[in-house]
Design a protein around this motif. Structure first.
Motif, mmCIF file in Angstrom:
data_model
loop_
_atom_site.group_PDB
_atom_site.id
_atom_site.type_symbol
_atom_site.label_atom_id
_atom_site.label_comp_id
_atom_site.label_asym_id
_atom_site.label_seq_id
_atom_site.Cartn_x
_atom_site.Cartn_y
_atom_site.Cartn_z
ATOM 1 N N SER A 126 -74.999 -26.135 -12.081
ATOM 2 C CA SER A 126 -74.352 -27.320 -11.528
ATOM 3 C C SER A 126 -72.987 -27.278 -12.325
ATOM 4 C CB SER A 126 -75.051 -28.747 -11.772
ATOM 5 O OG SER A 126 -76.141 -28.855 -10.702
ATOM 6 N N GLN A 127 -71.666 -27.137 -11.698
ATOM 7 C CA GLN A 127 -70.558 -27.033 -12.384
ATOM 8 C C GLN A 127 -69.747 -28.402 -12.346
ATOM 9 O OE1 GLN A 127 -66.986 -25.079 -10.365
ATOM 10 N NE2 GLN A 127 -67.356 -23.782 -12.050
ATOM 11 N N GLN A 128 -69.418 -28.982 -13.446
ATOM 12 C CA GLN A 128 -68.771 -30.239 -13.725
ATOM 13 C C GLN A 128 -67.307 -29.929 -13.905
ATOM 14 O OE1 GLN A 128 -70.466 -32.333 -16.944
ATOM 15 N NE2 GLN A 128 -70.924 -30.695 -18.121
ATOM 16 N N TYR A 129 -66.574 -30.918 -14.352
ATOM 17 C CA TYR A 129 -64.890 -30.740 -14.316
ATOM 18 C C TYR A 129 -64.376 -31.530 -15.500
ATOM 19 C CZ TYR A 129 -66.312 -28.535 -10.003
ATOM 20 O OH TYR A 129 -67.091 -27.784 -9.017
ATOM 21 N N PRO A 130 -64.283 -31.054 -16.451
ATOM 22 C CA PRO A 130 -63.824 -31.715 -17.871
ATOM 23 C C PRO A 130 -62.246 -32.303 -17.361
ATOM 24 C CG PRO A 130 -64.432 -29.528 -18.404
ATOM 25 C CD PRO A 130 -64.922 -29.709 -17.072
ATOM 26 N N ILE B 26 -79.889 -28.640 -9.510
ATOM 27 C CA ILE B 26 -80.590 -27.742 -9.714
ATOM 28 C C ILE B 26 -82.179 -27.614 -9.455
ATOM 29 C CG2 ILE B 26 -78.679 -26.651 -11.434
ATOM 30 C CD1 ILE B 26 -80.636 -27.515 -13.679
ATOM 31 N N GLY B 27 -82.631 -28.771 -9.629
ATOM 32 C CA GLY B 27 -84.056 -28.976 -9.331
ATOM 33 C C GLY B 27 -84.592 -28.722 -7.925
ATOM 34 N N GLU B 28 -83.493 -29.245 -7.057
ATOM 35 C CA GLU B 28 -83.791 -29.031 -5.588
ATOM 36 C C GLU B 28 -83.506 -27.478 -5.067
ATOM 37 O OE1 GLU B 28 -80.765 -31.247 -3.908
ATOM 38 O OE2 GLU B 28 -81.836 -33.215 -3.989
ATOM 39 N N GLY C 221 -67.240 -35.469 -10.078
ATOM 40 C CA GLY C 221 -67.708 -34.457 -9.201
ATOM 41 C C GLY C 221 -68.711 -33.442 -9.766
ATOM 42 N N VAL C 222 -69.613 -32.717 -9.105
ATOM 43 C CA VAL C 222 -70.467 -31.714 -9.445
ATOM 44 C C VAL C 222 -70.574 -30.820 -8.313
ATOM 45 C CG1 VAL C 222 -72.573 -33.015 -9.169
ATOM 46 C CG2 VAL C 222 -72.430 -31.033 -10.682
ATOM 47 N N THR C 223 -70.808 -29.663 -8.437
ATOM 48 C CA THR C 223 -70.944 -28.559 -7.204
ATOM 49 C C THR C 223 -71.960 -27.536 -7.794
ATOM 50 O OG1 THR C 223 -68.616 -28.948 -6.928
ATOM 51 C CG2 THR C 223 -70.009 -26.936 -5.958
ATOM 52 N N LEU C 224 -72.914 -27.374 -6.891
ATOM 53 C CA LEU C 224 -73.992 -26.349 -7.448
ATOM 54 C C LEU C 224 -73.314 -24.969 -7.023
ATOM 55 C CD1 LEU C 224 -77.099 -26.038 -7.815
ATOM 56 C CD2 LEU C 224 -77.435 -25.746 -5.566
ATOM 57 N N ILE C 225 -73.624 -24.043 -7.989
ATOM 58 C CA ILE C 225 -73.078 -22.647 -7.797
ATOM 59 C C ILE C 225 -74.020 -21.494 -7.607
ATOM 60 C CG2 ILE C 225 -71.427 -20.837 -8.984
ATOM 61 C CD1 ILE C 225 -69.927 -23.502 -7.990
ATOM 62 N N SER C 226 -74.018 -21.000 -7.044
ATOM 63 C CA SER C 226 -75.020 -19.904 -6.788
ATOM 64 C C SER C 226 -74.544 -18.766 -5.767
ATOM 65 C CB SER C 226 -76.470 -20.281 -6.281
ATOM 66 O OG SER C 226 -77.453 -19.429 -6.318
ATOM 67 N N ASP C 227 -75.005 -17.392 -6.119
ATOM 68 C CA ASP C 227 -74.741 -16.490 -4.963
ATOM 69 C C ASP C 227 -76.021 -16.169 -4.077
ATOM 70 O OD1 ASP C 227 -72.231 -15.962 -5.719
ATOM 71 O OD2 ASP C 227 -72.461 -14.522 -7.234
ATOM 72 N N LYS C 228 -76.994 -16.990 -4.476
ATOM 73 C CA LYS C 228 -78.185 -16.874 -3.621
ATOM 74 C C LYS C 228 -78.518 -18.016 -3.131
ATOM 75 C CE LYS C 228 -80.129 -12.974 -6.324
ATOM 76 N NZ LYS C 228 -81.182 -12.702 -7.362
ATOM 77 N N GLY D 74 -81.268 -25.593 2.893
ATOM 78 C CA GLY D 74 -81.362 -27.289 2.550
ATOM 79 C C GLY D 74 -80.720 -27.745 1.554
ATOM 80 N N VAL D 75 -80.110 -26.749 0.485
ATOM 81 C CA VAL D 75 -79.452 -27.111 -0.556
ATOM 82 C C VAL D 75 -77.815 -26.638 -0.479
ATOM 83 C CG1 VAL D 75 -79.493 -26.948 -3.184
ATOM 84 C CG2 VAL D 75 -81.577 -26.703 -1.596
ATOM 85 N N THR D 76 -77.116 -27.473 -0.420
ATOM 86 C CA THR D 76 -75.668 -27.178 -0.537
ATOM 87 C C THR D 76 -75.123 -26.843 -1.659
ATOM 88 O OG1 THR D 76 -75.398 -29.056 1.026
ATOM 89 C CG2 THR D 76 -73.308 -28.248 0.086
#
Length: 338
Positions: A280-284, A157-159, A312-319, A323-325
């Motif tokens: 940033s989505q995590q998976y409990p 999320i910083g990137e 695992g963690v996944t960046l979630i965004s609609d924008k 350079g940021v996956t």
């Protein structure tokens, strides 16, 4: 989410089904009471001790453990505390589970340091102990850790925030968890690293306990201190939604970038609705399921899980930003919890 704080003692009540103490705990919110749960009917017993059984993150973790227990034919006992930071309650739960003959214990530590002596006693009696979500201090106090890489979650999320600012001067506010709590420290430091900033670049830092109301108050305080804030990092999505409420009241909701961590369904929907720019989505569920499987393996052949397993963690965004996956909220809502 993270989900830790500290320390008062709690009242315990006996759980009717298993004899394991069941506590209610809040992780970044208010608590309620609940009993133990069991799944499966085999000879192998597994214990799950979370910080709360009301927070959606831990509800999903419990669901993952229950499903894995049924699939593997083992008995699951669960306990949770009455409030965030209930170390005494978690100690009692460990003791009761060991007495009940569990082969392994999965735990999200409320106090990463204070829980260590109880864990060491359990291990000395041959119980496999695996931390979920939150590492102990030291991390080597448990046999293994199954968790999100919280530094990486913060970095993502910083990137993202750095790319989204497109070279504009940033005035950063950080809405954190609580002093010294490992998850909060890791996410905070990860965010700054990803953004290419240091604490000296933060114009306002407030602790929220991960609570929405406290997040709103913290954001109000920050806006009074530094009205020009244009980037807000939050420890979790409840704090982010509190920040959004405060910003909206000032007519600033459209010109301040909010980023967060967790990936709960409410938070992911907030990303879709434009209230949060990215999370940033995590998976409990995966943490708990893998933990149960590790105990089953230990029971069958004596092989202990060890070290750190990144769930695992996944960046979630609609924008999306160059350079940021990232993945969109359609993916996020398919994989969210709560």
């Amino acid at each position: 989410m993270s989900r830790i704080s500290r320390l008062p003692s709690s009242l315990l009540r006996a759980a009717a089904c298993t004899g394991v103490a069941a506590l209610a705990l809040t992780a970044c919110g208010s608590g309620s009471e609940s009993g133990t749960a069991s799944a499966g009917s085999g000879d192998v017993k597994v214990g799950l001790i979370t910080k709360t059984d009301t927070n959606p993150f831990f509800v999903k973790m419990k669901e993952g453990a229950e499903k894995a227990a049924k699939e593997n034919g083992v008995e699951l006992s669960t306990a949770a505390g009455k409030f965030d930071g209930d170390n005494a309650g978690q100690v009692t739960a460990i003791e009761n589970m060991v007495a009940a003959g569990v082969k392994g214990i999965l735990i999200t530590p409320s106090d990463s340091k204070a829980i260590v002596p109880a864990i060491e006693k359990a291990k000395a009696k041959g119980v496999l102990v695996i931390a979920l979500d939150t590492p102990t201090e030291p991390e080597s106090a448990v046999d293994a850790l199954f968790a999100t890489d919280n530094v990486k979650a913060g970095e993502l999320i910083g990137e993202y925030a750095k790319a989204a600012m497109k070279g504009k001067s940033a005035k950063i506010a950080t809405l954190d968890l609580a002093p010294g709590v490992s998850v909060g420290v890791q996410r905070h430091s990860g965010f700054l690293k990803g953004f290419g900033a240091t604490d000296k670049d933060v114009v306002c830092a407030q602790d929220t306990g991960g609570d929405q109301a406290k997040g709103q108050t913290a954001m109000e305080n920050c806006l009074q201190k530094s009205p020009g804030i244009n980037v807000v990092y939050t420890i979790n999505e409840p704090a982010a939604l509190g920040a959004y409420t405060a910003l909206k009241a000032k007519g600033r909701e459209k010109d301040v970038l909010i980023v967060s961590v967790d990936g709960g369904c409410t938070g992911t929907q907030a990303v879709k609705d434009g209230k949060i720019a990215a999370t940033s989505q995590q998976y409990p569920l995966k943490m708990a399921a893998e933990g149960v499987k590790a105990v089953v393996t230990y029971a069958k052949d004596g092989k202990k899980a060890s070290g750190y397993t990144d769930t695992g963690v996944t960046l979630i965004s609609d924008k999306p930003q160059d350079g940021v996956t990232s993945k969109d909220t359609a993916y996020g809502l398919e994989n969210c919890w709560g």
